[in-house]
Enzyme design. Structure first.
Site, PDB file in Angstrom:
ATOM      1  N   HIS A 200       0.835  -1.210   0.000  1.00  0.00           N
ATOM      2  CA  HIS A 200       0.000   0.000   0.000  1.00  0.00           C
ATOM      3  C   HIS A 200       0.867   1.255   0.000  1.00  0.00           C
ATOM      4  O   HIS A 200       1.839   1.347   0.742  1.00  0.00           O
ATOM      5  CB  HIS A 200      -0.900   0.006   1.241  1.00  0.00           C
TER       6      HIS A 200
ATOM      7  N   TYR B 127       4.194   6.423  10.295  1.00  0.00           N
ATOM      8  CA  TYR B 127       3.368   5.262   9.960  1.00  0.00           C
ATOM      9  C   TYR B 127       4.173   4.231   9.164  1.00  0.00           C
ATOM     10  O   TYR B 127       4.088   3.021   9.426  1.00  0.00           O
ATOM     11  CB  TYR B 127       2.159   5.733   9.155  1.00  0.00           C
TER      12      TYR B 127
ATOM     13  N   LYS C  51       1.591  -0.151  15.327  1.00  0.00           N
ATOM     14  CA  LYS C  51       3.014  -0.233  15.698  1.00  0.00           C
ATOM     15  C   LYS C  51       3.398  -1.457  16.537  1.00  0.00           C
ATOM     16  O   LYS C  51       4.596  -1.767  16.678  1.00  0.00           O
ATOM     17  CB  LYS C  51       3.429   1.031  16.462  1.00  0.00           C
TER      18      LYS C  51
ATOM     19  N   PRO D  23      -3.613   0.272  19.037  1.00  0.00           N
ATOM     20  CA  PRO D  23      -3.337  -0.204  17.679  1.00  0.00           C
ATOM     21  C   PRO D  23      -3.549   0.827  16.560  1.00  0.00           C
ATOM     22  O   PRO D  23      -3.251   0.528  15.403  1.00  0.00           O
ATOM     23  CB  PRO D  23      -4.319  -1.379  17.508  1.00  0.00           C
TER      24      PRO D  23
ATOM     25  N   TYR E  53      -9.157   5.242   7.768  1.00  0.00           N
ATOM     26  CA  TYR E  53      -9.259   5.620   9.188  1.00  0.00           C
ATOM     27  C   TYR E  53     -10.331   6.718   9.271  1.00  0.00           C
ATOM     28  O   TYR E  53     -10.157   7.777   8.667  1.00  0.00           O
ATOM     29  CB  TYR E  53      -7.938   6.173   9.708  1.00  0.00           C
TER      30      TYR E  53
HETATM   31  P1  RFL Z   1       2.658 -12.038  21.758  1.00  0.00           P
HETATM   32  O1  RFL Z   1       2.198 -12.115  20.362  1.00  0.00           O
HETATM   33  O2  RFL Z   1       1.677 -11.715  22.823  1.00  0.00           O
HETATM   34  O3  RFL Z   1       3.386 -13.425  22.092  1.00  0.00           O
HETATM   35  C1  RFL Z   1       3.746 -13.770  23.401  1.00  0.00           C
HETATM   36  C2  RFL Z   1       3.800 -15.282  23.488  1.00  0.00           C
HETATM   37  O4  RFL Z   1       4.299 -15.671  24.752  1.00  0.00           O
HETATM   38  C3  RFL Z   1       3.553 -16.794  25.213  1.00  0.00           C
HETATM   39  N1  RFL Z   1       3.715 -16.874  26.676  1.00  0.00           N
HETATM   40  C4  RFL Z   1       4.440 -17.831  27.309  1.00  0.00           C
HETATM   41  N2  RFL Z   1       5.126 -18.891  26.839  1.00  0.00           N
HETATM   42  C5  RFL Z   1       5.755 -19.699  27.741  1.00  0.00           C
HETATM   43  N3  RFL Z   1       5.676 -19.501  29.083  1.00  0.00           N
HETATM   44  C6  RFL Z   1       4.997 -18.454  29.590  1.00  0.00           C
HETATM   45  N4  RFL Z   1       4.952 -18.264  30.908  1.00  0.00           N
HETATM   46  C7  RFL Z   1       4.337 -17.559  28.688  1.00  0.00           C
HETATM   47  N5  RFL Z   1       3.565 -16.446  28.839  1.00  0.00           N
HETATM   48  C8  RFL Z   1       3.213 -16.045  27.621  1.00  0.00           C
HETATM   49  C9  RFL Z   1       2.143 -16.493  24.744  1.00  0.00           C
HETATM   50  O5  RFL Z   1       1.336 -17.667  24.695  1.00  0.00           O
HETATM   51  C10 RFL Z   1       2.413 -15.916  23.373  1.00  0.00           C
HETATM   52  O6  RFL Z   1       2.407 -16.900  22.358  1.00  0.00           O
HETATM   53  O7  RFL Z   1       3.844 -10.966  21.921  1.00  0.00           O
HETATM   54  P2  RFL Z   1       5.007 -10.500  20.870  1.00  0.00           P
HETATM   55  O8  RFL Z   1       5.684 -11.673  20.261  1.00  0.00           O
HETATM   56  O9  RFL Z   1       5.773  -9.477  21.601  1.00  0.00           O
HETATM   57  O10 RFL Z   1       4.233  -9.822  19.660  1.00  0.00           O
HETATM   58  C11 RFL Z   1       3.591  -8.588  19.806  1.00  0.00           C
HETATM   59  C12 RFL Z   1       2.347  -8.533  18.931  1.00  0.00           C
HETATM   60  O11 RFL Z   1       1.610  -9.726  19.075  1.00  0.00           O
HETATM   61  C13 RFL Z   1       1.486  -7.355  19.341  1.00  0.00           C
HETATM   62  O12 RFL Z   1       2.270  -6.175  19.540  1.00  0.00           O
HETATM   63  C14 RFL Z   1       0.424  -6.976  18.327  1.00  0.00           C
HETATM   64  O13 RFL Z   1      -0.315  -8.038  17.849  1.00  0.00           O
HETATM   65  C15 RFL Z   1      -0.469  -5.957  19.049  1.00  0.00           C
HETATM   66  N6  RFL Z   1      -1.803  -5.973  18.538  1.00  0.00           N
HETATM   67  C16 RFL Z   1      -2.010  -5.307  17.392  1.00  0.00           C
HETATM   68  N7  RFL Z   1      -0.985  -4.607  16.810  1.00  0.00           N
HETATM   69  C17 RFL Z   1      -1.176  -3.963  15.663  1.00  0.00           C
HETATM   70  O14 RFL Z   1      -0.222  -3.360  15.157  1.00  0.00           O
HETATM   71  N8  RFL Z   1      -2.425  -4.003  15.045  1.00  0.00           N
HETATM   72  C18 RFL Z   1      -3.485  -4.719  15.580  1.00  0.00           C
HETATM   73  O15 RFL Z   1      -4.556  -4.761  15.011  1.00  0.00           O
HETATM   74  C19 RFL Z   1      -3.303  -5.400  16.796  1.00  0.00           C
HETATM   75  N9  RFL Z   1      -4.307  -6.129  17.365  1.00  0.00           N
HETATM   76  C20 RFL Z   1      -2.825  -6.695  19.183  1.00  0.00           C
HETATM   77  C21 RFL Z   1      -4.073  -6.781  18.561  1.00  0.00           C
HETATM   78  C22 RFL Z   1      -2.622  -7.324  20.435  1.00  0.00           C
HETATM   79  C23 RFL Z   1      -3.644  -8.027  21.089  1.00  0.00           C
HETATM   80  N10 RFL Z   1      -3.379  -8.571  22.397  1.00  0.00           N
HETATM   81  C24 RFL Z   1      -2.026  -8.718  22.887  1.00  0.00           C
HETATM   82  C25 RFL Z   1      -4.336  -8.683  23.413  1.00  0.00           C
HETATM   83  C26 RFL Z   1      -5.092  -7.543  19.157  1.00  0.00           C
HETATM   84  C27 RFL Z   1      -4.882  -8.177  20.415  1.00  0.00           C
HETATM   85  C28 RFL Z   1      -6.007  -9.004  20.970  1.00  0.00           C
HETATM   86  C1  PHB Z   2      -5.033  -4.501  10.814  1.00  0.00           C
HETATM   87  O1  PHB Z   2      -5.024  -4.735   9.600  1.00  0.00           O
HETATM   88  O2  PHB Z   2      -5.374  -5.362  11.653  1.00  0.00           O
HETATM   89  C2  PHB Z   2      -4.686  -3.148  11.292  1.00  0.00           C
HETATM   90  C3  PHB Z   2      -4.230  -2.202  10.387  1.00  0.00           C
HETATM   91  C4  PHB Z   2      -3.917  -0.934  10.837  1.00  0.00           C
HETATM   92  C5  PHB Z   2      -4.056  -0.623  12.173  1.00  0.00           C
HETATM   93  C6  PHB Z   2      -4.491  -1.575  13.075  1.00  0.00           C
HETATM   94  C7  PHB Z   2      -4.816  -2.849  12.634  1.00  0.00           C
HETATM   95  O3  PHB Z   2      -3.767   0.639  12.605  1.00  0.00           O
END
Ligand code: RFL
Ligand code: PHB
Length: 409
Positions: free
Chosen positions: A90, A403, A315, A311, A219
């Site tokens: 994009h 971004y 980032k 989110p 957005y």
């Molecule tokens: P993760 O992905 O949470 O992975 C952590 C892993 O550690 C495991 N774990 C353990 N394993 C062994 N022993 C233990 N005691 C443990 N405790 C925990 C867990 O099972 C898991 O597999 O962290 P990581 O790798 O730092 O990655 C970060 C990203 O996942 C996160 O920043 C993003 O996904 C944030 N986030 C979003 N970011 C965006 O940019 N756009 C989004 O739309 C977006 N949606 C989200 C999200 C984060 C969410 N969380 C954390 C609630 C939606 C959700 C629901």
């Molecule tokens: C997504 O595609 O899940 C997404 C994209 C942009 C955002 C947050 C989530 O700012």
């Protein structure tokens, strides 16, 4: 500065039997998996312990938007083939408010940079497949329970796996175990400073089996709340609605979601939101959080274990990738040249980027979400800010540069 107590002799394969490794990684989210892969490429042994099972980890719906830096490091890790085939590139985003739409063009404002849509679920699948193909240790349903000796040369992870307690002796432990993990809690309380902000809203996110109604992300700020139109492929849409933090998915039957999205995205002229079957619904609270420093002794924190961003700036995943890129280089420098400079600087370097992302994510969030606590004056200020971003190339460049991701150090 180097630490003479560490051996840089390679560990033999037999010494890699359960119980001993160079780098013990807790968590097989994007941070832990990518770090393990970058270390493997550099010839540094690691063991990854993941509390959940493989299917759960591969299907957790989360982020989807990758900065150029993240794409580059995934390629460097050998995990770029499917991303290059299936990722959607994009060149901009659309901002909607007051029933009008404005495009922010990235390449012209941000030094040619673009972003890629490729779901976190797919990155995790690709990295798990690579690690298992290459025969590298990755244990599912292995729950880290305690990290001991982080102030010594030989930290130990105590974990539970296959019905028994085990120990993993390490040179270093990296906690990539997310916001609720044990890594951050293992630092002595006096060594840690935390900063946080809760927002009075959450996001209801859906996946829908319908082609996106737009070519680029939208957005939207509307008096009823924020809405975001994103996508996962040419056939699958990902959409979000601002809801109250205590709202529940049960309050949102499919028709109500589509009606609300339609209201918030409404724009003058021809534009239609296509509806389709909703296959996933969840509500995510919004918070900002930082833990400092990101290292204590032989324990390092990376990704959500150290920081959470709302989110709106997309980032979270990109910061996790940036942290482990720095850390993999630092560990490689240590093992190849006994050079500890990168390890010593890791926390400061990572936190500099983290705070920039915190500011940007907060700026995007407050500008785009009507806050029920705001008075009418404040709401008008945010609208004026949005109008400025939509009409001034200087203001739009701030959005585009942050971004698409500032260059890695
Ligand atoms: P993760 O992905 O949470 O992975 C952590 C892993 O550690 C495991 N774990 C353990 N394993 C062994 N022993 C233990 N005691 C443990 N405790 C925990 C867990 O099972 C898991 O597999 O962290 P990581 O790798 O730092 O990655 C970060 C990203 O996942 C996160 O920043 C993003 O996904 C944030 N986030 C979003 N970011 C965006 O940019 N756009 C989004 O739309 C977006 N949606 C989200 C999200 C984060 C969410 N969380 C954390 C609630 C939606 C959700 C629901
Ligand atoms: C997504 O595609 O899940 C997404 C994209 C942009 C955002 C947050 C989530 O700012």
């Amino acid at each position: 500065m180097t630490d003479p107590s560490l051996s840089t002799e390679p560990i033999s394969i037999s010494a890699l039997a359960p119980g001993r490794t160079r780098v013990g990684i807790i968590g097989a989210g994007p941070a832990g998996l990518l770090l393990a892969q970058l270390l493997h490429r550099a010839g540094v042994d690691a063991v990854v312990l993941e509390a959940r099972d493989r299917t759960y980890v591969e299907h957790r719906q989360r982020a989807g938007l990758l900065e150029q830096n993240t794409v580059d490091v995934l390629r460097a890790a050998g995990a770029g083939a499917r991303l290059d085939r299936e990722g959607l590139i994009h060149d901009g985003v659309e901002l909607r408010f007051d029933r009008r739409s404005h495009r922010v063009d990235f390449p012209s404002l941000a030094d040619g940079r673009r972003v890629t849509i490729y779901a976190q679920t797919e990155i995790v699948k690709d990295l798990i497949a690579l690690r298992l193909e290459e025969g590298q240790p990755l244990l599912f349903e292995a729950v880290a329970q305690e990290i001991v000796g982080i102030d010594t040369d030989q930290p130990v992870i105590r974990y539970f796996h296959a019905g028994a307690e085990h120990t993993l002796d390490c040179d270093f432990v990296v906690a990539c175990d997310g916001f609720h993990g044990i890594g951050r809690q293992s630092l002595p309380e006096h060594a840690l400073t935390t900063y946080s902000r809760e927002y009075p809203f959450a996001w209801l996110g859906i996946l829908a089996e319908v082609p996106p109604s737009c070519e680029e992300l939208i957005y939207a700020r509307h008096e009823r709340g924020f809405a975001l139109h994103s996508m996962r492929s040419e056939h699958v849409s990902r959409l979000y609605l601002q809801v109250a933090p205590d709202d529940e998915v049960e309050n949102w039957p499919d028709d109500r979601i589509w009606d609300e999205l339609e209201l918030r995205f409404a724009v003058e002229g021809d534009w239609k939101l296509e509806r389709g079957p909703i296959t996933e619904k969840s509500i995510t609270p919004m918070r900002s959080f930082v833990a400092e420093p990101m290292r204590h002794g032989r324990l390092f924190l990376a990704g959500d274990a150290a920081h959470i961003v709302p989110p709106t700036g997309a980032k979270g995943l990109n910061l996790a990738a940036a942290d482990v890129t720095l850390l993999a280089r630092a560990l490689d420098d240590w093992y190849s040249r006994t050079d500890a400079t990168g390890l010593d600087r890791y926390s400061d370097r990572a936190l500099r980027r983290v705070w920039r992302a915190q500011h940007f994510s907060n700026w995007m969030t407050t500008m785009l979400h009507p806050d029920p606590r705001d008075d009418a004056f404040t709401a008008r200020l945010y609208l004026s800010q949005l109008d400025y971003v939509a009409t001034s190339s200087a203001a739009a460049a701030t959005l585009a540069e942050n971004y698409t991701g500032l260059p890695l150090e």
